[in-house]
Design an enzyme around this catalytic site. Structure first.
Site, PDB file in Angstrom:
ATOM      1  N   GLU A 171      10.060 -14.106 -11.082  1.00 34.40           N
ATOM      2  CA  GLU A 171       9.190 -13.000 -10.669  1.00 34.40           C
ATOM      3  C   GLU A 171       8.744 -12.122 -11.827  1.00 34.40           C
ATOM      4  O   GLU A 171       7.645 -11.578 -11.785  1.00 34.40           O
ATOM      5  CB  GLU A 171       9.794 -12.177  -9.523  1.00 34.40           C
ATOM      6  CG  GLU A 171      11.016 -11.386  -9.849  1.00 34.40           C
ATOM      7  CD  GLU A 171      11.618 -10.702  -8.628  1.00 34.40           C
ATOM      8  OE1 GLU A 171      10.888 -10.359  -7.692  1.00 34.40           O
ATOM      9  OE2 GLU A 171      12.838 -10.501  -8.622  1.00 34.40           O
ATOM     10  N   HIS A 179      21.599 -35.658  -7.097  1.00 33.29           N
ATOM     11  CA  HIS A 179      20.868 -36.118  -5.916  1.00 33.29           C
ATOM     12  C   HIS A 179      19.366 -35.889  -6.070  1.00 33.29           C
ATOM     13  O   HIS A 179      18.638 -35.894  -5.080  1.00 33.29           O
ATOM     14  CB  HIS A 179      21.407 -35.420  -4.662  1.00 33.29           C
ATOM     15  CG  HIS A 179      22.853 -35.717  -4.420  1.00 33.29           C
ATOM     16  ND1 HIS A 179      23.303 -36.956  -4.042  1.00 33.29           N
ATOM     17  CD2 HIS A 179      23.960 -34.943  -4.569  1.00 33.29           C
ATOM     18  CE1 HIS A 179      24.626 -36.937  -3.941  1.00 33.29           C
ATOM     19  NE2 HIS A 179      25.051 -35.723  -4.267  1.00 33.29           N
ATOM     20  N   TRP A 214      -2.967  -2.666  -1.552  1.00 34.23           N
ATOM     21  CA  TRP A 214      -2.500  -4.008  -1.893  1.00 34.23           C
ATOM     22  C   TRP A 214      -3.208  -4.926  -0.910  1.00 34.23           C
ATOM     23  O   TRP A 214      -2.940  -4.896   0.292  1.00 34.23           O
ATOM     24  CB  TRP A 214      -0.991  -4.068  -1.731  1.00 34.23           C
ATOM     25  CG  TRP A 214      -0.334  -5.285  -2.271  1.00 34.23           C
ATOM     26  CD1 TRP A 214      -0.107  -5.578  -3.584  1.00 34.23           C
ATOM     27  CD2 TRP A 214       0.225  -6.366  -1.522  1.00 34.23           C
ATOM     28  NE1 TRP A 214       0.558  -6.779  -3.689  1.00 34.23           N
ATOM     29  CE2 TRP A 214       0.779  -7.287  -2.444  1.00 34.23           C
ATOM     30  CE3 TRP A 214       0.322  -6.662  -0.165  1.00 34.23           C
ATOM     31  CZ2 TRP A 214       1.404  -8.469  -2.057  1.00 34.23           C
ATOM     32  CZ3 TRP A 214       0.949  -7.832   0.221  1.00 34.23           C
ATOM     33  CH2 TRP A 214       1.474  -8.723  -0.719  1.00 34.23           C
ATOM     34  N   CYS A 242       0.823  -1.214   0.000  1.00 39.28           N
ATOM     35  CA  CYS A 242       0.000   0.000   0.000  1.00 39.28           C
ATOM     36  C   CYS A 242       0.858   1.266   0.000  1.00 39.28           C
ATOM     37  O   CYS A 242       1.979   1.252   0.506  1.00 39.28           O
ATOM     38  CB  CYS A 242      -0.869   0.034   1.242  1.00 39.28           C
ATOM     39  SG  CYS A 242      -1.900  -1.404   1.447  1.00 39.28           S
ATOM     40  N   ARG A 254       5.263   0.244  -6.157  1.00 45.10           N
ATOM     41  CA  ARG A 254       5.221  -0.615  -4.978  1.00 45.10           C
ATOM     42  C   ARG A 254       4.271  -1.800  -5.167  1.00 45.10           C
ATOM     43  O   ARG A 254       4.307  -2.743  -4.384  1.00 45.10           O
ATOM     44  CB  ARG A 254       4.756   0.196  -3.759  1.00 45.10           C
ATOM     45  CG  ARG A 254       5.751   1.265  -3.353  1.00 45.10           C
ATOM     46  CD  ARG A 254       5.105   2.293  -2.460  1.00 45.10           C
ATOM     47  NE  ARG A 254       4.764   1.759  -1.150  1.00 45.10           N
ATOM     48  CZ  ARG A 254       5.451   1.989  -0.045  1.00 45.10           C
ATOM     49  NH1 ARG A 254       6.519   2.725  -0.085  1.00 45.10           N
ATOM     50  NH2 ARG A 254       5.074   1.504   1.109  1.00 45.10           N
ATOM     51  N   LYS A 314      14.883 -13.793 -10.344  1.00 44.25           N
ATOM     52  CA  LYS A 314      14.563 -12.762 -11.340  1.00 44.25           C
ATOM     53  C   LYS A 314      13.653 -13.339 -12.415  1.00 44.25           C
ATOM     54  O   LYS A 314      12.659 -12.735 -12.787  1.00 44.25           O
ATOM     55  CB  LYS A 314      15.825 -12.203 -12.021  1.00 44.25           C
ATOM     56  CG  LYS A 314      16.717 -11.310 -11.229  1.00 44.25           C
ATOM     57  CD  LYS A 314      16.139  -9.966 -10.903  1.00 44.25           C
ATOM     58  CE  LYS A 314      15.343 -10.019  -9.619  1.00 44.25           C
ATOM     59  NZ  LYS A 314      16.026  -9.721  -8.393  1.00 44.25           N
ATOM     60  N   LYS A 370       6.916  -3.720  -4.096  1.00 44.52           N
ATOM     61  CA  LYS A 370       8.324  -3.323  -3.987  1.00 44.52           C
ATOM     62  C   LYS A 370       8.804  -3.367  -2.551  1.00 44.52           C
ATOM     63  O   LYS A 370       9.890  -3.831  -2.258  1.00 44.52           O
ATOM     64  CB  LYS A 370       8.492  -1.913  -4.557  1.00 44.52           C
ATOM     65  CG  LYS A 370       9.930  -1.403  -4.526  1.00 44.52           C
ATOM     66  CD  LYS A 370      10.807  -2.177  -5.483  1.00 44.52           C
ATOM     67  CE  LYS A 370      12.266  -1.815  -5.391  1.00 44.52           C
ATOM     68  NZ  LYS A 370      13.115  -2.862  -5.982  1.00 44.52           N
ATOM     69  N   GLU A 395      19.667 -16.022  -7.358  1.00 45.50           N
ATOM     70  CA  GLU A 395      19.172 -14.692  -7.712  1.00 45.50           C
ATOM     71  C   GLU A 395      18.683 -14.675  -9.169  1.00 45.50           C
ATOM     72  O   GLU A 395      17.649 -14.084  -9.478  1.00 45.50           O
ATOM     73  CB  GLU A 395      20.285 -13.654  -7.459  1.00 45.50           C
ATOM     74  CG  GLU A 395      19.980 -12.236  -7.871  1.00 45.50           C
ATOM     75  CD  GLU A 395      18.757 -11.631  -7.194  1.00 45.50           C
ATOM     76  OE1 GLU A 395      18.209 -12.206  -6.245  1.00 45.50           O
ATOM     77  OE2 GLU A 395      18.326 -10.573  -7.679  1.00 45.50           O
ATOM     78  N   ASN A 435      -1.817   2.034   5.947  1.00 42.81           N
ATOM     79  CA  ASN A 435      -0.892   0.964   5.513  1.00 42.81           C
ATOM     80  C   ASN A 435      -0.625   0.090   6.718  1.00 42.81           C
ATOM     81  O   ASN A 435      -0.470   0.610   7.825  1.00 42.81           O
ATOM     82  CB  ASN A 435       0.458   1.541   5.075  1.00 42.81           C
ATOM     83  CG  ASN A 435       0.398   2.175   3.714  1.00 42.81           C
ATOM     84  OD1 ASN A 435      -0.656   2.241   3.103  1.00 42.81           O
ATOM     85  ND2 ASN A 435       1.524   2.666   3.250  1.00 42.81           N
ATOM     86  N   GLY A 436      -0.507  -1.213   6.485  1.00 36.44           N
ATOM     87  CA  GLY A 436      -0.176  -2.114   7.594  1.00 36.44           C
ATOM     88  C   GLY A 436      -1.307  -3.089   7.862  1.00 36.44           C
ATOM     89  O   GLY A 436      -2.200  -3.280   7.025  1.00 36.44           O
TER      90      GLY A 436
HETATM   91  C1  F6R Z   1      13.198  -9.482  -5.610  1.00 36.73           C
HETATM   92  C2  F6R Z   1      12.978  -8.474  -4.591  1.00 36.73           C
HETATM   93  C3  F6R Z   1      12.588  -8.938  -3.228  1.00 36.73           C
HETATM   94  C4  F6R Z   1      13.289  -8.076  -2.159  1.00 36.73           C
HETATM   95  C5  F6R Z   1      12.775  -8.455  -0.760  1.00 36.73           C
HETATM   96  C6  F6R Z   1      13.521  -7.715   0.327  1.00 36.73           C
HETATM   97  O1  F6R Z   1      13.581  -8.910  -6.823  1.00 36.73           O
HETATM   98  O2  F6R Z   1      13.080  -7.312  -4.825  1.00 36.73           O
HETATM   99  O3  F6R Z   1      12.867 -10.293  -3.039  1.00 36.73           O
HETATM  100  O4  F6R Z   1      14.659  -8.278  -2.258  1.00 36.73           O
HETATM  101  O5  F6R Z   1      11.414  -8.174  -0.678  1.00 36.73           O
HETATM  102  O6  F6R Z   1      13.380  -6.335   0.190  1.00 36.73           O
HETATM  103  P1  F6R Z   1      14.363  -5.330   0.897  1.00 36.73           P
HETATM  104  O7  F6R Z   1      15.719  -5.531   0.300  1.00 36.73           O
HETATM  105  O8  F6R Z   1      13.803  -3.977   0.613  1.00 36.73           O
HETATM  106  O9  F6R Z   1      14.357  -5.676   2.364  1.00 36.73           O
END
Ligand code: F6R
Length: 610
Positions: free
Chosen positions: A490, A506, A75, A2, A27, A487, A605, A483, A100-101
């Site tokens: 997602e 395994h 959200w 949010c 976000r 990527k 985000k 990683e 928010n929250g």
């Molecule tokens: C993936 C991504 C998320 C963040 C995770 C932690 O591309 O962006 O997995 O890395 O939500 O977020 P931060 O780093 O802001 O604590």
């Protein structure tokens, strides 16, 4: 997650609020809404399911004119995405609120308020807060006191902004567990969940602290802390140019951010390295004392930041010889742990507002760690304010939901930290110099990889019609493979799993066939020969391999193997450089598939709720 924006001004605020919401779109959200108090002292509200553009159309058709207003992107957490569940929520037709929250005790409060005669029109926890404040308002006749009384009943996390038509010259805001910033203007003031929302109107910000409640008027902002004591919060200036949140010539923020990496990695090194050594003082005046006494490092993070922590473990154990544990925050915070003496608690977070990471930090502060160090990208974030020592990454605002430049700058900061720690643990100055020289080469090497973009785009076509993929790496390249897989899944929605290459036989080898592309990162290190055997295991099962390999590693393209040659890099800095082709690969697959690259479905985000 949010987003909140609010404004009180001499001028109409609807344009400011809409632009603020647009800037929070990154976000992730499912609906948007706005409420203002108009010239007749009535609350006018608009809410739409879907994008801010839909809200903007609705407001074009029926303008919300007024000089005091609040707005929100939602959200969904309680109740489906819908117009009725969208914020602002109201109690009667005089009070409006955005939140928010998560309010954990909302069910009990809802029953109590229903018994008091309040009617609910949504499934949200937020509407409970609206009625609770209105109930208090009827008792005390003052919005500030009503909010203050209401929040004593709330359990959970919240940032709230509240307006009331009977008090059309101010809003009341507060925070507990969710971020909220006050934007300071001239004859006008603003609030938002993220300073980026307010950059068109101000570059001066006050970050509210946990438990703060603030009265926001055109000419004045008054803040009280949890105990009710009047407090001043320092005004800080936004450090990056306002245009850093535009896409510029790029089609997506993600691509722009991938291309920014040479510059931001360099910025993260600046002031912290000489030609051949780490400037320990640049990590903070207390850094030397602290590092001298650290015997163990506990890293906590989520998602991409967790992968950065996993790479750091290889570095910390290899270069500093200090034991290091890494765990995702959502697991760590809910289990019992044994804390080794003199353990440094190290949180990694791009946003500095990730709920699980913050919760783990807050527990740690009670639990007897030597100190808490944060590696973070957002100055003024909760993580930065609550840690003993901070190493800021210099990635600048990261807008694409999929983290890219945040990761490579985290790695840069972590490597610098590792060298400082290693120096206190017997790392030879020649070795330090060798690695520092290698770090200085990274921005240029990342540029060299970016020059392969066209070829990587070509490779990406092979993934378009696939449903699954495997990513392999060994040693510190295993987290890089993780990683890469994160990527791809997602933003392209292709199922991607990462394995340490040695684990293949395994279990996961059973999955390999011509429909399962296997992506591998192969720098030229001690493990490359072993990795080549793993690649043969895949080839023998008809699997198609996509290998990003050091040009000296002796891996050649042939039937079933597509090799992309990467310039030679030092094996310690290789994880930073090898991340970049995997980012580009995911990006191009997602573009080909036509997904929403910068705002992938179901993701946010900044994950400020559990
Ligand atoms: C993936 C991504 C998320 C963040 C995770 C932690 O591309 O962006 O997995 O890395 O939500 O977020 P931060 O780093 O802001 O604590």
């Amino acid at each position: 997650m949010c987003g909140i924006v609010g404004a009180v001004s001499e001028r109409d605020v609807q344009g400011i609020l809409l632009e603020g919401l647009r800037r929070l779109e990154y976000r992730g959200y499912d609906s948007a809404g706005m409420a203002v108090i108009d010239g007749d002292h009535q609350v006018q509200r608009a809410r739409e399911l879907g994008k801010v553009a839909a809200l903007s159309d609705a407001i074009d058709a029926n303008p919300l004119d007024g000089q005091l207003g609040i707005a929100h992107t939602r959200w969904a957490t309680h109740g489906e995405p819908s117009q009725l569940n969208a914020h602002p929520h109201m109690s009667g037709d005089r009070l409006a609120i955005v939140h928010n929250g998560i309010i954990e005790n909302y069910q009990d409060l809802r029953e109590e308020l229903k018994a008091d005669g309040f009617t609910f029109t949504s499934q949200t926890d937020t509407e409970v807060v609206a009625h609770l404040i209105e109930k208090n308002y009827r008792a005390v006749g003052d919005l500030y006191d009503a909010v203050k009384a209401a929040i004593t009943r709330l359990r959970g996390a919240y940032a709230l902004a509240v307006i009331h038509a009977d008090e059309p010259d101010h809003m009341v805001v507060c925070r507990e567990g969710s971020p909220l910033v006050v934007g300071v203007g001239i004859g006008e003031n603003f609030i938002a969940s993220d300073q980026l929302a307010l950059l068109p109107v101000t570059d001066r910000f006050m970050f509210l602290e946990e438990g703060d409640i603030a009265d926001i008027r055109k000419e004045k902002v008054s803040i009280h802390d949890r105990e009710g004591t009047p407090v001043e919060r320092k005004i800080t200036r936004f450090e990056h140019g306002a245009d850093s949140v535009d896409k510029g010539e790029y089609r997506h923020f993600m691509l722009k951010e991938i291309y920014e990496q040479p510059r931001v990695v360099k910025a993260t090194m600046e002031g912290r390295l000489t030609d051949s050594s780490v400037l320990e003082q640049a990590l903070g005046t207390d850094a030397a004392d602290l590092l001298e006494n650290v015997r163990h490092v506990q890293i906590i993070a989520c998602g991409t930041s967790y992968h950065a922590g996993m790479v750091a473990r290889y570095w910390i154990e290899e270069l500093a010889g200090v034991p290091c544990s890494v765990e995702v925050a959502s697991e760590y915070r809910y289990r019992k742990h044994v804390i080794q003496p003199d353990t440094l608690f190290l949180c990694i977070s791009q946003s500095g507002e990730t709920a699980d990471t913050l919760a783990a930090l807050r527990q740690a502060k009670e639990a007897g760690f030597r100190a808490a160090l944060a590696i973070c990208n957002v100055p003024g974030s909760s993580l930065v304010r609550e840690s003993d020592l901070v190493i800021m990454t210099q990635a600048g605002p990261e807008i694409g939901v999929a983290s890219t430049k945040a990761f490579t700058t985290q790695l840069t900061a972590l490597l610098i930290f590792t060298l400082a720690l290693a120096r206190h643990n017997g790392l030879a100055p020649e070795k330090e110099a060798e690695i520092v020289k290698a770090i200085h080469l990274v921005p240029g090497q990342v540029n060299d990889v970016l020059a392969l973009d066209g070829e990587i785009e070509e490779l990406s076509k092979a993934f378009m019609d696939k449903n699954h993929s495997l990513f392999l790496g060994r040693g510190s390249q295993f987290p890089v493979a993780m990683e890469g897989a994160l990527k791809l899944k997602e933003i392209s929605y292709i199922h991607a799993e990462a394995y340490p290459a040695g684990e293949l036989k395994h279990g996961p080898l059973a999955l390999v066939d011509s429909e399962m592309p296997v992506v591998t990162v192969a720098p030229n290190n001690d493990l490359v020969e072993k990795l080549k055997s793993n690649l043969e295991e895949v080839r023998a099962r008809g699997g198609e391999l996509f290998v990003f390999a050091d040009k000296e590693a002796g891996v050649k393209s042939e039937e079933g193997i597509h090799v992309m040659q990467i310039p030679s890099v030092h094996e310690i800095t290789a994880p930073i450089v090898y991340t970049v082709p995997l980012q580009l690969l995911s990006y191009h697959v997602a573009v080909l598939k036509g997904t929403d690259v910068d705002q992938p479905r179901n993701l946010a985000k900044s994950v400020t709720v559990e």
